[in-house]
Write a protein that holds these residues in place. Structure first.
Motif, PDB file in Angstrom:
ATOM      1  N   ASN A 348      35.518  29.691  52.659  1.00 12.62           N
ATOM      2  CA  ASN A 348      35.091  29.716  52.702  1.00 12.62           C
ATOM      3  C   ASN A 348      35.088  29.505  50.629  1.00 12.62           C
ATOM      4  OD1 ASN A 348      33.104  29.796  54.943  1.00 12.62           O
ATOM      5  ND2 ASN A 348      34.488  30.967  55.316  1.00 12.62           N
ATOM      6  N   PRO A 349      33.891  29.172  50.704  1.00  8.95           N
ATOM      7  CA  PRO A 349      33.765  29.466  48.887  1.00  8.95           C
ATOM      8  C   PRO A 349      32.977  30.276  48.614  1.00  8.95           C
ATOM      9  CG  PRO A 349      32.311  27.300  49.839  1.00  8.95           C
ATOM     10  CD  PRO A 349      32.683  28.136  50.827  1.00  8.95           C
ATOM     11  N   GLN A 350      33.726  31.507  47.476  1.00 11.33           N
ATOM     12  CA  GLN A 350      33.207  32.085  46.957  1.00 11.33           C
ATOM     13  C   GLN A 350      32.733  32.479  45.286  1.00 11.33           C
ATOM     14  OE1 GLN A 350      32.582  34.985  48.531  1.00 11.33           O
ATOM     15  NE2 GLN A 350      31.626  36.085  46.444  1.00 11.33           N
ATOM     16  N   THR A 351      31.667  33.117  44.522  1.00 16.95           N
ATOM     17  CA  THR A 351      31.109  32.555  43.366  1.00 16.95           C
ATOM     18  C   THR A 351      32.018  33.732  42.534  1.00 16.95           C
ATOM     19  OG1 THR A 351      28.931  31.465  43.869  1.00 16.95           O
ATOM     20  CG2 THR A 351      29.621  32.375  42.063  1.00 16.95           C
ATOM     21  N   ILE A 352      32.303  33.862  41.639  1.00 18.41           N
ATOM     22  CA  ILE A 352      33.021  34.892  41.095  1.00 18.41           C
ATOM     23  C   ILE A 352      32.398  34.855  39.266  1.00 18.41           C
ATOM     24  CG2 ILE A 352      35.244  34.825  42.145  1.00 18.41           C
ATOM     25  CD1 ILE A 352      36.022  33.206  39.962  1.00 18.41           C
ATOM     26  N   THR A 353      32.132  35.818  38.568  1.00 21.42           N
ATOM     27  CA  THR A 353      32.074  35.822  37.279  1.00 21.42           C
ATOM     28  C   THR A 353      33.533  36.180  36.928  1.00 21.42           C
ATOM     29  OG1 THR A 353      29.764  37.091  38.280  1.00 21.42           O
ATOM     30  CG2 THR A 353      30.770  37.175  35.690  1.00 21.42           C
ATOM     31  N   VAL A 354      33.971  35.961  35.573  1.00 22.81           N
ATOM     32  CA  VAL A 354      34.985  35.865  34.854  1.00 22.81           C
ATOM     33  C   VAL A 354      34.932  35.799  33.361  1.00 22.81           C
ATOM     34  CG1 VAL A 354      35.858  33.530  35.932  1.00 22.81           C
ATOM     35  CG2 VAL A 354      35.087  33.257  34.317  1.00 22.81           C
ATOM     36  N   GLU A 355      35.272  36.547  32.551  1.00 17.85           N
ATOM     37  CA  GLU A 355      34.970  37.191  31.001  1.00 17.85           C
ATOM     38  C   GLU A 355      35.442  36.291  30.131  1.00 17.85           C
ATOM     39  OE1 GLU A 355      36.324  40.928  28.457  1.00 17.85           O
ATOM     40  OE2 GLU A 355      36.388  40.850  30.327  1.00 17.85           O
ATOM     41  N   GLN A 356      36.646  35.290  30.307  1.00 23.63           N
ATOM     42  CA  GLN A 356      37.449  34.707  29.557  1.00 23.63           C
ATOM     43  C   GLN A 356      38.398  34.581  29.976  1.00 23.63           C
ATOM     44  OE1 GLN A 356      37.958  37.643  26.407  1.00 23.63           O
ATOM     45  NE2 GLN A 356      39.646  38.350  26.748  1.00 23.63           N
ATOM     46  N   ALA A 357      39.687  34.030  28.805  1.00 28.50           N
ATOM     47  CA  ALA A 357      40.313  32.639  30.060  1.00 28.50           C
ATOM     48  C   ALA A 357      42.029  34.113  28.870  1.00 28.50           C
ATOM     49  CB  ALA A 357      40.400  31.409  29.020  1.00 28.50           C
ATOM     50  N   TYR A 358      42.748  34.354  29.734  1.00 28.32           N
ATOM     51  CA  TYR A 358      44.131  34.579  29.558  1.00 28.32           C
ATOM     52  C   TYR A 358      45.244  33.370  30.135  1.00 28.32           C
ATOM     53  CZ  TYR A 358      48.085  37.729  29.437  1.00 28.32           C
ATOM     54  OH  TYR A 358      49.416  38.311  29.253  1.00 28.32           O
ATOM     55  N   LYS A 359      46.087  32.674  29.221  1.00 23.76           N
ATOM     56  CA  LYS A 359      46.892  32.095  29.949  1.00 23.76           C
ATOM     57  C   LYS A 359      45.888  31.020  30.515  1.00 23.76           C
ATOM     58  CE  LYS A 359      50.862  34.407  28.760  1.00 23.76           C
ATOM     59  NZ  LYS A 359      51.897  34.606  29.565  1.00 23.76           N
ATOM     60  N   ASP A 360      46.714  30.821  31.849  1.00 26.00           N
ATOM     61  CA  ASP A 360      46.433  29.413  32.412  1.00 26.00           C
ATOM     62  C   ASP A 360      45.306  30.248  33.705  1.00 26.00           C
ATOM     63  OD1 ASP A 360      48.042  31.191  34.112  1.00 26.00           O
ATOM     64  OD2 ASP A 360      49.152  28.702  33.857  1.00 26.00           O
ATOM     65  N   SER A 361      44.998  31.394  32.938  1.00 18.58           N
ATOM     66  CA  SER A 361      44.370  32.248  34.444  1.00 18.58           C
ATOM     67  C   SER A 361      42.231  32.199  33.463  1.00 18.58           C
ATOM     68  CB  SER A 361      44.990  33.244  34.715  1.00 18.58           C
ATOM     69  OG  SER A 361      46.329  33.087  35.763  1.00 18.58           O
ATOM     70  N   TRP A 362      41.825  32.817  34.276  1.00 20.92           N
ATOM     71  CA  TRP A 362      41.010  33.579  34.543  1.00 20.92           C
ATOM     72  C   TRP A 362      40.427  35.330  34.533  1.00 20.92           C
ATOM     73  CZ3 TRP A 362      37.394  30.638  31.665  1.00 20.92           C
ATOM     74  CH2 TRP A 362      37.438  29.728  31.783  1.00 20.92           C
ATOM     75  N   ILE A 363      40.537  35.757  33.648  1.00 25.94           N
ATOM     76  CA  ILE A 363      40.386  37.458  33.922  1.00 25.94           C
ATOM     77  C   ILE A 363      38.800  37.457  34.810  1.00 25.94           C
ATOM     78  CG2 ILE A 363      39.694  39.564  32.669  1.00 25.94           C
ATOM     79  CD1 ILE A 363      41.272  38.303  30.685  1.00 25.94           C
ATOM     80  N   VAL A 364      38.480  37.916  35.742  1.00 29.03           N
ATOM     81  CA  VAL A 364      37.612  38.016  36.864  1.00 29.03           C
ATOM     82  C   VAL A 364      36.891  39.481  36.744  1.00 29.03           C
ATOM     83  CG1 VAL A 364      36.927  37.538  39.398  1.00 29.03           C
ATOM     84  CG2 VAL A 364      38.476  36.130  38.516  1.00 29.03           C
ATOM     85  N   THR A 365      35.164  39.509  36.995  1.00 30.52           N
ATOM     86  CA  THR A 365      34.900  41.195  35.817  1.00 30.52           C
ATOM     87  C   THR A 365      34.103  40.955  37.514  1.00 30.52           C
ATOM     88  OG1 THR A 365      33.132  39.744  34.975  1.00 30.52           O
ATOM     89  CG2 THR A 365      35.508  40.527  33.867  1.00 30.52           C
ATOM     90  N   GLY A 366      33.319  39.697  38.818  1.00 32.82           N
ATOM     91  CA  GLY A 366      33.050  40.357  40.063  1.00 32.82           C
ATOM     92  C   GLY A 366      33.069  39.190  40.881  1.00 32.82           C
ATOM     93  N   GLY A 367      32.679  39.232  42.029  1.00 31.18           N
ATOM     94  CA  GLY A 367      32.306  38.533  42.819  1.00 31.18           C
ATOM     95  C   GLY A 367      33.836  37.949  43.373  1.00 31.18           C
ATOM     96  N   LEU A 368      34.784  39.172  43.140  1.00 34.25           N
ATOM     97  CA  LEU A 368      36.131  39.212  43.701  1.00 34.25           C
ATOM     98  C   LEU A 368      37.370  40.617  43.346  1.00 34.25           C
ATOM     99  CD1 LEU A 368      37.734  36.611  45.177  1.00 34.25           C
ATOM    100  CD2 LEU A 368      38.878  36.661  42.942  1.00 34.25           C
ATOM    101  N   ASN A 369      37.877  41.046  44.992  1.00 31.12           N
ATOM    102  CA  ASN A 369      38.056  42.221  44.691  1.00 31.12           C
ATOM    103  C   ASN A 369      40.310  42.049  44.717  1.00 31.12           C
ATOM    104  OD1 ASN A 369      36.030  43.679  44.340  1.00 31.12           O
ATOM    105  ND2 ASN A 369      35.881  43.617  47.195  1.00 31.12           N
ATOM    106  N   ALA A 370      40.776  43.145  44.711  1.00 26.65           N
ATOM    107  CA  ALA A 370      41.924  42.922  44.191  1.00 26.65           C
ATOM    108  C   ALA A 370      42.388  43.289  45.797  1.00 26.65           C
ATOM    109  CB  ALA A 370      42.580  43.950  43.667  1.00 26.65           C
ATOM    110  N   GLY A 371      43.074  42.427  45.907  1.00 31.13           N
ATOM    111  CA  GLY A 371      43.717  41.646  47.815  1.00 31.13           C
ATOM    112  C   GLY A 371      43.399  41.099  48.117  1.00 31.13           C
ATOM    113  N   THR A 372      42.219  40.592  47.978  1.00 25.56           N
ATOM    114  CA  THR A 372      41.747  39.454  48.123  1.00 25.56           C
ATOM    115  C   THR A 372      43.188  38.425  48.704  1.00 25.56           C
ATOM    116  OG1 THR A 372      39.536  40.050  47.951  1.00 25.56           O
ATOM    117  CG2 THR A 372      39.804  37.665  48.594  1.00 25.56           C
ATOM    118  N   SER A 373      42.916  37.085  49.674  1.00 24.60           N
ATOM    119  CA  SER A 373      43.256  35.936  49.884  1.00 24.60           C
ATOM    120  C   SER A 373      42.235  34.821  48.851  1.00 24.60           C
ATOM    121  CB  SER A 373      44.343  35.680  50.844  1.00 24.60           C
ATOM    122  OG  SER A 373      45.193  36.687  51.415  1.00 24.60           O
TER     123      SER A 373
END
Length: 413
Positions: A348-373
Motif C-alpha cells: 500500500n502507498p504511504q505518504t512520508i515527510t522528508v527534511e533534505q537529501a543525502y546522496k541519493d536518499s531522503w532523510i525521513v522525518t515523518g510517516g515512516l518508522n524504522a523496521g518498515t519494509s
C-alpha cells in the motif's frame, strides 16, 4: 403406412421424451448445487472463466533502519579581508617621498610617505616660543604677587591691588596651558607629515606620486593595506534553509568546521580548514538570505579578497532514517510517497515527510518508522492492497545506496 415406419416414429418420440427428461434432470441438479453450495459454485465458475491464476508480482524490498551519517552543507562564498585599511593623509602638503614597494608586505607603524614638513616645523618652533614667553610672564607676575602679599599685611598696598595681581598670575598660568596645547598640536601635525601603516598586510599600488598635493579632507586615499592571513569567507544561506541549518548549529557544542573547495572544474578540496564565526540574525529583504562568516587560514596568500569559492559546513553526525530516492514517487500535490509491505505481504502507498537529501536518499522525518519494509523496485504497476512476492533489494558495494557514513553534501528537500 407400414408397420416399420410407425415403429420408427414411435421410437423417435420416445427418444425426444428421454432427452427432455435428462435435460430437466440436469437443470434441477444444477439449481440444487447452486442452492446448497453457492460459494463453491461461484469459485468453480470463476476458475473456469478466468483460467489459470497468475502468481503475485515480485518486488524488491528494503527494511529501513536508523543510520549514523555525517551531515554537511555546501554553500557558495566570497573571500573578504580580515582587516583592510585605506591610507589617508591627515595634513595638507606636497608628497616628497614614497617609502614602500608596491604590492609588498608592510608592517604596522612602517613609514609609507613623507609629506613636506617645513611649514609644520616652523609652526612647532613658533608654538614653543609662545610657550617660553608665557612661562617668562608667569615668573614676573609671580614675583609681584609675593611682594604684594607682604605689603598688604602692613597695608602698604590695598587689598584690591593684591587681588588684581593674583588674578594676573592665574591668567599667566592659563596662558602657559594654552601655549603648551599649541606646542602639542604643532608636534602632532609635524608627526602627521610622516604617513605610517595603520595595520600589517600587503599594500596596493600607490595612487599618488611624489610631488602630488594632498589634503586632510580629500576623498581619494593614498593606498590600501589588506591583511591576507587569515581571511573571511562570507556565505549566503537562503531563508528556507536557514531554520534547519541554524537549529543544527545551535545544538553543536564544539566549533563548527568549514572546509574550503576550489571553484575550479575539478572541485578539489584544499588542505585547509576554518571555523564558523558569525551568523546574521536578520534576513536580507532584497535577497531573502542570511550571511554566514567563517574564518579561514591563508598562510600562502592564495585566497584573495573578492575570490568566489565553495565551502562545506560540517553539521556533525546524526542518526537518521534514510529512504532511497528511487523508492519514492511525487504526487500531484508535491508530497512524497513510498510503497509499504505489511506482514501479510500486501503493498500500500504511504505518504512520508522528508527534511533534505543525502546522496541519493531522503532523510525521513515523518510517516515512516524504522523496521518498515518498503518497495524499492517493482511498485510501478501495483494497485493498493496488492499481494506481492517479496525479494530483498540488491545491495551495492556492501552498503545500501546512500547508506555510507562518509561526509557528503546535503541539499534542501
Amino acid at each position: 403406412m407400414s408397420s416399420f415406419k410407425r415403429a420408427k416414429q414411435k421410437g423417435n418420440r420416445l427418444m425426444k421424451k428421454v432427452l427432455i427428461i435428462v435435460a430437466i434432470t440436469l437443470i434441477l441438479a444444477t439449481g440444487a448445487w447452486f442452492f446448497w453450495f453457492p460459494e463453491q459454485a461461484m469459485d468453480r465458475q470463476a476458475n473456469v472463466s478466468a483460467g489459470p491464476q497468475m502468481p503475485p508480482p515480485a518486488v524488491a524490498v528494503l527494511k529501513t533502519q536508523l543510520q549514523t551519517i555525517s551531515l554537511s552543507h555546501q554553500l557558495p562564498g566570497r573571500i573578504s579581508p580580515y582587516r583592510q585599511s585605506q591610507v589617508r593623509p591627515q595634513v595638507d602638503g606636497i608628497v616628497t617621498e614614497r617609502l614602500f614597494e608596491e604590492g609588498a608586505d608592510v608592517k604596522k607603524g612602517q613609514q609609507l610617505y613623507q609629506i613636506d614638513d617645513a611649514r609644520y616645523r616652523a609652526a612647532l618652533s613658533s608654538a614653543k616660543a609662545d610657550l617660553k614667553s608665557a612661562q617668562a610672564n608667569v615668573k614676573t607676575v609671580e614675583a609681584r604677587s609675593k611682594r604684594y602679599e607682604a605689603l598688604v599685611k602692613i597695608q602698604a598696598v590695598s587689598q584690591q591691588e593684591y587681588d588684581d595681581v593674583n588674578a594676573q598670575l592665574d591668567q599667566a598660568n592659563a596662558e602657559i596651558a594654552v601655549a603648551q596645547a599649541a606646542v602639542d598640536l604643532a608636534q602632532v601635525n609635524l608627526g602627521y607629515t610622516k604617513v605610517y601603516a595603520p595595520i600589517s598586510g600587503r599594500i596596493s599600488r600607490s595612487l599618488v606620486t611624489e610631488g602630488a598635493l594632498v589634503t586632510a579632507n580629500q576623498s581619494q586615499h593614498l593606498a590600501t593595506i589588506t591583511q591576507l592571513d587569515p581571511v573571511y569567507i562570507d556565505m549566503q544561506l537562503s531563508g528556507s534553509e536557514a531554520v534547519n541549518i541554524r537549529n543544527r548549529l545551535i545544538q553543536k557544542t564544539e566549533p563548527t568546521a568549514v572546509h574550503l573547495l576550489h571553484s575550479n572544474t575539478k572541485e578539489k578540496e584544499l588542505s585547509r580548514e576554518g571555523t564558523l564565526k558569525f551568523s546574521e540574525v536578520t534576513v536580507d529583504q532584497s535577497t531573502g538570505s542570511i550571511t554566514l562568516r567563517a574564518l579561514m587560514p591563508n598562510e600562502d596568500s592564495v585566497l584573495l579578497p573578492g575570490l568566489f569559492v565553495r565551502a562545506t559546513i560540517d553539521l556533525g553526525q546524526e542518526d537518521v532514517l534514510l529512504v532511497p530516492q528511487r523508492a519514492t514517487t511525487r504526487t500531484p500535490d508535491g508530497s512524497l510517497t513510498v510503497w509499504v509491505v505489511d506482514e501479510n505481504s500486501n503493498a500500500n502507498p504511504q505518504t512520508i515527510t522528508v527534511e533534505q537529501a543525502y546522496k541519493d536518499s531522503w532523510i525521513v522525518t515523518g510517516g515512516l518508522n524504522a523496521g518498515t519494509s518498503i518497495i524499492v523496485e517493482g511498485y510501478q504497476k501495483l494497485a493498493p492492497n496488492t499481494t506481492v512476492t517479496i525479494e530483498p533489494w540488491q545491495i551495492k558495494n556492501g552498503l545500501p545506496s546512500g547508506a555510507s557514513n562518509t561526509q557528503n553534501n546535503c541539499d534542501q528537500g
